[in-house]
Scaffold this active site. Structure first.
Site, PDB file in Angstrom:
ATOM      1  N   SER A 240      -9.152   0.079   1.941  1.00 40.94           N
ATOM      2  CA  SER A 240      -9.829   0.834   3.013  1.00 40.94           C
ATOM      3  C   SER A 240     -10.939   1.731   2.453  1.00 40.94           C
ATOM      4  CB  SER A 240      -8.833   1.654   3.831  1.00 40.94           C
ATOM      5  OG  SER A 240      -7.962   2.408   2.998  1.00 40.94           O
ATOM      6  N   HIS A 270      -1.909  -4.046   2.716  1.00 42.59           N
ATOM      7  CA  HIS A 270      -2.404  -2.652   2.633  1.00 42.59           C
ATOM      8  C   HIS A 270      -1.666  -1.833   3.705  1.00 42.59           C
ATOM      9  CE1 HIS A 270      -4.953   0.642   1.660  1.00 42.59           C
ATOM     10  NE2 HIS A 270      -6.053   0.314   2.327  1.00 42.59           N
ATOM     11  N   HIS A 316       2.922  -2.061  -6.039  1.00 43.67           N
ATOM     12  CA  HIS A 316       1.624  -1.390  -5.905  1.00 43.67           C
ATOM     13  C   HIS A 316       0.654  -1.963  -6.924  1.00 43.67           C
ATOM     14  CE1 HIS A 316      -1.407   1.758  -5.467  1.00 43.67           C
ATOM     15  NE2 HIS A 316      -0.851   1.956  -4.277  1.00 43.67           N
ATOM     16  N   ARG A 325       4.243   9.915  -2.563  1.00 38.04           N
ATOM     17  CA  ARG A 325       4.165  10.041  -1.099  1.00 38.04           C
ATOM     18  C   ARG A 325       5.474   9.587  -0.466  1.00 38.04           C
ATOM     19  NH1 ARG A 325      -1.173   6.479  -0.353  1.00 38.04           N
ATOM     20  NH2 ARG A 325       0.137   5.161  -1.703  1.00 38.04           N
ATOM     21  N   ASP A 371       4.504   3.232   2.283  1.00 35.98           N
ATOM     22  CA  ASP A 371       4.831   2.566   3.539  1.00 35.98           C
ATOM     23  C   ASP A 371       6.318   2.272   3.702  1.00 35.98           C
ATOM     24  OD1 ASP A 371       2.116   2.427   4.357  1.00 35.98           O
ATOM     25  OD2 ASP A 371       1.820   0.825   2.904  1.00 35.98           O
TER      26      ASP A 371
HETATM   27  N1  NMX Z   1       7.664  -8.330  -2.967  1.00 35.92           N
HETATM   28  C1  NMX Z   1       7.579  -9.557  -3.522  1.00 35.92           C
HETATM   29  N2  NMX Z   1       6.681  -9.906  -4.447  1.00 35.92           N
HETATM   30  C2  NMX Z   1       5.854  -8.946  -4.867  1.00 35.92           C
HETATM   31  C3  NMX Z   1       5.898  -7.627  -4.373  1.00 35.92           C
HETATM   32  C4  NMX Z   1       6.846  -7.341  -3.359  1.00 35.92           C
HETATM   33  N3  NMX Z   1       6.929  -6.151  -2.797  1.00 35.92           N
HETATM   34  N4  NMX Z   1       4.942  -6.906  -4.984  1.00 35.92           N
HETATM   35  C5  NMX Z   1       4.298  -7.743  -5.840  1.00 35.92           C
HETATM   36  N5  NMX Z   1       4.849  -8.978  -5.751  1.00 35.92           N
HETATM   37  C6  NMX Z   1       4.396 -10.199  -6.424  1.00 35.92           C
HETATM   38  C7  NMX Z   1       2.969 -10.484  -6.025  1.00 35.92           C
HETATM   39  O1  NMX Z   1       2.904 -11.109  -4.741  1.00 35.92           O
HETATM   40  C8  NMX Z   1       2.525 -11.365  -7.167  1.00 35.92           C
HETATM   41  O2  NMX Z   1       3.041 -12.645  -6.933  1.00 35.92           O
HETATM   42  P1  NMX Z   1       2.233 -13.967  -7.444  1.00 35.92           P
HETATM   43  O3  NMX Z   1       2.202 -13.868  -8.935  1.00 35.92           O
HETATM   44  O4  NMX Z   1       3.053 -15.084  -6.915  1.00 35.92           O
HETATM   45  O5  NMX Z   1       0.880 -13.879  -6.819  1.00 35.92           O
HETATM   46  C9  NMX Z   1       3.248 -10.749  -8.350  1.00 35.92           C
HETATM   47  O6  NMX Z   1       4.355 -10.010  -7.809  1.00 35.92           O
HETATM   48  C10 NMX Z   1       2.393  -9.795  -9.156  1.00 35.92           C
HETATM   49  O7  NMX Z   1       1.835  -8.839  -8.287  1.00 35.92           O
HETATM   50  P2  NMX Z   1       1.482  -7.354  -8.799  1.00 35.92           P
HETATM   51  O8  NMX Z   1       0.444  -7.491  -9.866  1.00 35.92           O
HETATM   52  O9  NMX Z   1       2.710  -6.607  -9.118  1.00 35.92           O
HETATM   53  O10 NMX Z   1       0.906  -6.675  -7.474  1.00 35.92           O
HETATM   54  P3  NMX Z   1      -0.562  -6.757  -6.882  1.00 35.92           P
HETATM   55  O11 NMX Z   1      -1.390  -5.706  -7.524  1.00 35.92           O
HETATM   56  O12 NMX Z   1      -1.102  -8.150  -6.925  1.00 35.92           O
HETATM   57  O13 NMX Z   1      -0.302  -6.411  -5.355  1.00 35.92           O
HETATM   58  C11 NMX Z   1       0.671  -5.224  -3.545  1.00 35.92           C
HETATM   59  C12 NMX Z   1       0.041  -5.114  -4.931  1.00 35.92           C
HETATM   60  C13 NMX Z   1       0.831  -3.838  -2.954  1.00 35.92           C
HETATM   61  C14 NMX Z   1      -0.264  -6.023  -2.635  1.00 35.92           C
HETATM   62  C15 NMX Z   1       2.055  -5.928  -3.676  1.00 35.92           C
HETATM   63  O14 NMX Z   1       2.914  -5.153  -4.461  1.00 35.92           O
HETATM   64  C16 NMX Z   1       2.680  -6.223  -2.330  1.00 35.92           C
HETATM   65  O15 NMX Z   1       2.343  -7.236  -1.710  1.00 35.92           O
HETATM   66  N6  NMX Z   1       3.607  -5.334  -1.835  1.00 35.92           N
HETATM   67  C17 NMX Z   1       4.199  -5.493  -0.533  1.00 35.92           C
HETATM   68  C18 NMX Z   1       3.225  -5.084   0.549  1.00 35.92           C
HETATM   69  C19 NMX Z   1       3.036  -3.587   0.567  1.00 35.92           C
HETATM   70  O16 NMX Z   1       3.978  -2.807   0.568  1.00 35.92           O
HETATM   71  N7  NMX Z   1       1.770  -3.157   0.645  1.00 35.92           N
HETATM   72  C20 NMX Z   1       1.449  -1.730   0.785  1.00 35.92           C
HETATM   73  C21 NMX Z   1       0.795  -1.120  -0.449  1.00 35.92           C
HETATM   74  C22 NMX Z   1       0.502   0.337  -0.219  1.00 35.92           C
HETATM   75  N8  NMX Z   1      -0.489   0.513   0.822  1.00 35.92           N
HETATM   76  O17 NMX Z   1      -0.309   1.289   1.735  1.00 35.92           O
HETATM   77  O18 NMX Z   1      -1.559  -0.098   0.809  1.00 35.92           O
HETATM   78  C1  MLT Z   2      -3.356   3.285  -0.490  1.00 32.91           C
HETATM   79  O1  MLT Z   2      -2.878   4.347  -0.102  1.00 32.91           O
HETATM   80  O2  MLT Z   2      -4.557   3.006  -0.333  1.00 32.91           O
HETATM   81  C2  MLT Z   2      -2.433   2.264  -1.079  1.00 32.91           C
HETATM   82  O3  MLT Z   2      -1.395   2.843  -1.785  1.00 32.91           O
HETATM   83  C3  MLT Z   2      -3.106   1.118  -1.766  1.00 32.91           C
HETATM   84  C4  MLT Z   2      -3.842   1.379  -3.034  1.00 32.91           C
HETATM   85  O4  MLT Z   2      -3.957   2.490  -3.529  1.00 32.91           O
HETATM   86  O5  MLT Z   2      -4.327   0.361  -3.596  1.00 32.91           O
END
Ligand code: NMX
Ligand code: MLT
Length: 437
Positions: A240, A270, A316, A325, A371
């Site tokens: 964002s 996100h 994350h 948070r 979240d």
């Molecule tokens: N559940 C299952 N798999 C996960 C999760 C999770 N919560 N978090 C990471 N992974 C997987 C990810 O999909 C990736 O899989 P692949 O190799 O098959 O592509 C692998 O672990 C490595 O990912 P990371 O490097 O640890 O995480 P990345 O930086 O790519 O992504 C998020 C970060 C936040 C997108 C990821 O942790 C996620 O999808 N979390 C769940 C959604 C979520 O809670 N998002 C909110 C984040 C905070 N916000 O408000 O924005």
């Molecule tokens: C945020 O608050 O924007 C989320 O935790 C995602 C991020 O920092 O990448």
């Protein structure tokens, strides 16, 4: 000193500092980029500037150098309240200084003066299907406000690019003043038979938002203040913030930029994760028919992972510890709703999910993010319409990304335009590239 004057007093010293850094150190290396980063979402590449906050993977966010516990302690409170006021965090993000009680009063009053949402904006929202996702309505509502952009008017009138921060500031203040009304309007229209509640001019920004949403419990006003502080900013690279900054770099005004940023926040990886967390927990509760034995929670986690989905609220891109948070919201629950059933589920998941993610061995961070916790508190106060949760996040995030936009224009930051490569081009280059040391 009035807010705008304070900002003005910061501009020249900061501009000089940036100019001299670029002059003396402009050709020094901040980051190397390896091929996997080009394909992998540019994770860890240090290639942008954000003044308002900085994220440490182990500690979490600091807003202008202040951690969340420090902000909770030092920012002014509402009379009789204990939670920090969002007006205060805005002051800190924008100026870099902790505000006094008078500073926050000035911002409350300024936003109150600017808060009337033009009729055509509300009519525009009325024309949308009430069941259109609230984030889509929110983004459209923000765009509808664009008609009155002072930035556009001044730009078209011919203004030096070094003065653009001023009309940007004016638009930002007006936009922030109006966001709670737009968000509450969408909420009441979608879920409460369009029975709208007039703003209360005696209330601060967050409390008035809570009031217009129609939640009667006075504790909800305190929750709203805390919520709006906690979600306000997370350095510059999150989707964002980065989107708002990118769109703004084309000299698009604050309305275009924030609306675009909100479209990014609406993605389930996100901000939309907050609605997904609740959906996931409710599905789990339904399957369990009331009881919540740990084994069943474990099975639900594995089912999600084996189905190729993510466990929402965990993991994350930068953080490598439990999100502070999350901790702040957990502390709120321990104080105000320790026996709440859903809070207990969230606490149980805190025990269950991380070891499973570690066992699966993919996620770099198995710990909960912001979240994972926010929705259950909303449900406790009766706001159980999960599809609305990301709008709450968005109202808060606007504080940070819009402060950032003012500074982007004040520092004369350039049009953002990185170089992309085709896979064909990368293949032709790799033989001659050196591996990272
Ligand atoms: N559940 C299952 N798999 C996960 C999760 C999770 N919560 N978090 C990471 N992974 C997987 C990810 O999909 C990736 O899989 P692949 O190799 O098959 O592509 C692998 O672990 C490595 O990912 P990371 O490097 O640890 O995480 P990345 O930086 O790519 O992504 C998020 C970060 C936040 C997108 C990821 O942790 C996620 O999808 N979390 C769940 C959604 C979520 O809670 N998002 C909110 C984040 C905070 N916000 O408000 O924005
Ligand atoms: C945020 O608050 O924007 C989320 O935790 C995602 C991020 O920092 O990448």
């Amino acid at each position: 000193m009035p807010l705008k004057d304070k900002l003005i007093s910061k501009l020249d010293p900061m501009r000089k500092e940036v100019k001299s850094i670029i002059k003396e150190h402009g050709n020094k290396l901040l980051s190397d980029v390896v091929v996997s980063q080009a394909y992998g979402g540019m994770r860890g590449v240090k290639c942008m500037v954000c003044e308002t906050s900085e994220l440490d993977p182990e500690e979490g966010i600091r807003f202008r150098g202040f951690s969340i516990p420090e902000c909770c302690e030092k920012l002014p409170k509402a009379p009789g309240g204990v939670q920090p006021l969002p007006e205060g965090i805005f002051h800190l993000l924008l100026t870099g200084d902790l505000p006094t009680e008078d500073d926050v009063k000035e911002i409350t009053e300024e936003w109150r003066k600017r808060s009337a949402v033009p009729d055509y904006v509300l009519k525009g929202i009325d024309a949308l299907p009430p069941d259109l996702h609230p984030m889509t309505q929110f983004s459209i509502g923000i765009l509808l406000l664009q008609k009155e952009s002072i930035f556009v008017e001044k730009y078209q009138g011919g203004i030096s690019k070094y003065d653009l921060w001023d009309p940007m500031y004016e638009d930002v203040m007006t936009l922030l003043a109006r966001l709670p009304r737009i968000a509450a309007y969408i909420y009441r229209r979608a879920y409460h038979d369009n029975k709208q509640i007039d703003p209360d001019p005696k209330l601060d920004w967050g409390a008035n938002f809570a009031h217009m949403m129609g939640v009667k419990n006075p504790q909800y006003k305190e929750l709203m203040r805390l919520y709006l502080v906690l979600h306000c900013d997370h350095e510059g690279g999150n989707v964002s913030a980065h989107t708002t900054h990118l769109v703004g770099s084309a000299f698009s005004d604050a309305f275009y930029s924030l609306s675009a940023g909100m479209n990014g926040l609406a993605g389930p990886l996100h901000g939309l994760a907050n609605q997904e967390v609740l959906r996931w927990i409710m599905q789990l509760k339904e399957k369990l028919g009331g009881g919540v034995p740990t084994k069943e929670q474990e099975k639900a986690c594995w089912d999600t992972l084996n189905g190729g989905q993510v466990i929402p609220g965990y993991g994350h891109a930068v953080l490598r510890k439990t999100d502070p948070r999350y901790v702040a919201q957990r502390e709120f629950c321990l104080k105000y709703l320790p026996d709440d059933e859903l809070f207990k589920v969230v606490s149980l998941l805190y025990d269950v999910v991380p070891p499973i993610l570690v066992k699966q061995g993919k996620a770099k961070n198995p710990w909960p993010n912001v979240d994972a916790h926010s929705g259950v508190i909303q449900v406790y106060y009766g706001v159980d319409e999960y599809d609305f949760y990301t709008v709450l996040f968005g109202v808060s995030r606007a504080l940070g990304v819009l402060s950032g936009l003012v500074w982007d224009r004040a520092l004369g930051l350039s049009l953002e335009r990185p170089k992309s490569l085709t896979t064909k081009r990368i293949k032709s280059m790799v033989a001659d590239l050196k591996p990272k040391a």
